[in-house]
Design a protein around this motif. Structure first.
Motif, short mmCIF file in Angstrom:
data_model
loop_
_atom_site.label_atom_id
_atom_site.label_comp_id
_atom_site.label_asym_id
_atom_site.label_seq_id
_atom_site.Cartn_x
_atom_site.Cartn_y
_atom_site.Cartn_z
N GLN A 1 0.79 -1.23 0.00
CA GLN A 1 0.00 0.00 0.00
C GLN A 1 0.82 1.28 0.00
O GLN A 1 0.53 2.22 -0.72
CB GLN A 1 -0.95 0.00 1.19
CG GLN A 1 -1.89 1.16 1.21
CD GLN A 1 -2.92 1.02 2.31
OE1 GLN A 1 -2.87 0.10 3.11
NE2 GLN A 1 -3.85 1.94 2.36
N TRP A 2 1.83 1.36 0.81
CA TRP A 2 2.59 2.61 0.95
C TRP A 2 3.95 2.55 0.28
O TRP A 2 4.80 3.42 0.50
CB TRP A 2 2.73 2.98 2.43
CG TRP A 2 1.40 3.08 3.09
CD1 TRP A 2 0.89 2.26 4.04
CD2 TRP A 2 0.37 4.05 2.82
NE1 TRP A 2 -0.38 2.64 4.39
CE2 TRP A 2 -0.73 3.74 3.65
CE3 TRP A 2 0.26 5.13 1.96
CZ2 TRP A 2 -1.90 4.48 3.65
CZ3 TRP A 2 -0.91 5.86 1.95
CH2 TRP A 2 -1.97 5.54 2.79
N LEU A 3 4.18 1.54 -0.55
CA LEU A 3 5.46 1.42 -1.24
C LEU A 3 5.41 2.16 -2.57
O LEU A 3 4.37 2.25 -3.21
CB LEU A 3 5.79 -0.05 -1.51
CG LEU A 3 5.89 -0.98 -0.30
CD1 LEU A 3 6.31 -2.37 -0.76
CD2 LEU A 3 6.83 -0.44 0.75
N THR A 4 6.56 2.66 -2.98
CA THR A 4 6.66 3.23 -4.32
C THR A 4 6.70 2.07 -5.31
O THR A 4 6.87 0.90 -4.92
CB THR A 4 7.95 4.04 -4.47
OG1 THR A 4 9.08 3.16 -4.33
CG2 THR A 4 8.03 5.17 -3.45
N GLU A 5 6.57 2.38 -6.59
CA GLU A 5 6.63 1.31 -7.59
C GLU A 5 7.97 0.58 -7.52
O GLU A 5 8.03 -0.64 -7.59
CB GLU A 5 6.43 1.88 -8.99
CG GLU A 5 6.41 0.80 -10.05
CD GLU A 5 6.11 1.32 -11.45
OE1 GLU A 5 6.23 0.52 -12.38
OE2 GLU A 5 5.78 2.51 -11.59
N GLU A 6 9.03 1.35 -7.33
CA GLU A 6 10.37 0.75 -7.23
C GLU A 6 10.46 -0.18 -6.01
O GLU A 6 10.98 -1.29 -6.10
CB GLU A 6 11.43 1.84 -7.15
CG GLU A 6 12.85 1.31 -7.16
CD GLU A 6 13.86 2.44 -7.19
OE1 GLU A 6 14.73 2.45 -6.29
OE2 GLU A 6 13.78 3.29 -8.10
N GLN A 7 9.97 0.28 -4.88
CA GLN A 7 10.00 -0.53 -3.66
C GLN A 7 9.15 -1.79 -3.80
O GLN A 7 9.47 -2.82 -3.22
CB GLN A 7 9.49 0.28 -2.46
CG GLN A 7 10.43 1.37 -2.01
CD GLN A 7 9.79 2.26 -0.96
OE1 GLN A 7 8.60 2.59 -1.05
NE2 GLN A 7 10.58 2.67 0.02
N GLN B 1 10.86 -4.99 -4.68
CA GLN B 1 11.63 -5.65 -3.62
C GLN B 1 10.98 -5.31 -2.28
O GLN B 1 11.56 -4.59 -1.47
CB GLN B 1 13.09 -5.21 -3.65
CG GLN B 1 13.82 -5.63 -4.90
CD GLN B 1 15.27 -5.21 -4.86
OE1 GLN B 1 15.65 -4.28 -4.16
NE2 GLN B 1 16.09 -5.91 -5.61
N PRO B 2 9.78 -5.82 -2.05
CA PRO B 2 9.04 -5.42 -0.84
C PRO B 2 9.73 -5.79 0.46
O PRO B 2 9.60 -5.08 1.45
CB PRO B 2 7.70 -6.14 -0.98
CG PRO B 2 7.95 -7.25 -1.95
CD PRO B 2 9.03 -6.77 -2.85
N GLU B 3 10.52 -6.86 0.45
CA GLU B 3 11.22 -7.23 1.68
C GLU B 3 12.25 -6.18 2.07
O GLU B 3 12.51 -5.97 3.25
CB GLU B 3 11.83 -8.64 1.59
CG GLU B 3 12.93 -8.80 0.56
CD GLU B 3 12.46 -9.02 -0.87
OE1 GLU B 3 13.34 -9.21 -1.73
OE2 GLU B 3 11.27 -9.01 -1.15
N ALA B 4 12.82 -5.49 1.09
CA ALA B 4 13.78 -4.42 1.37
C ALA B 4 13.08 -3.21 2.00
O ALA B 4 13.70 -2.42 2.68
CB ALA B 4 14.49 -4.00 0.09
N ALA B 5 11.75 -3.10 1.77
CA ALA B 5 10.98 -2.00 2.33
C ALA B 5 10.29 -2.39 3.63
O ALA B 5 9.46 -1.66 4.13
CB ALA B 5 9.95 -1.52 1.31
#
Length: 62
Positions: free
Chosen positions: A15-21, A24-28
């Protein structure tokens, strides 16, 4: 309705991640294990729905 709930739970991780994030959601900060569980829940509901509607998923994949 249960499928919608499971998809929403999966979407919460992004939900609150940028497209780039989101690549690699685990990095965020998203737990890879939690993501796996939600994806599996969504998959199970899709398979169950397909069976109820007599949709052959293997045939669709060909």
């Amino acid at each position: 309705m249960a499928l919608l709930v499971e998809v929403a739970k999966l979407m919460e991780h992004f939900q609150w991640l940028t497209e780039e994030q989101s690549h690699q959601p685990e990095a965020a900060g998203a737990s890879l294990e939690a993501l796996k569980e939600e994806v599996m829940d969504v998959l199970i509901y899709f398979v169950q729905l397909s069976k109820k509607l007599n949709i052959d998923l293997e045939e669709l994949g060909r």
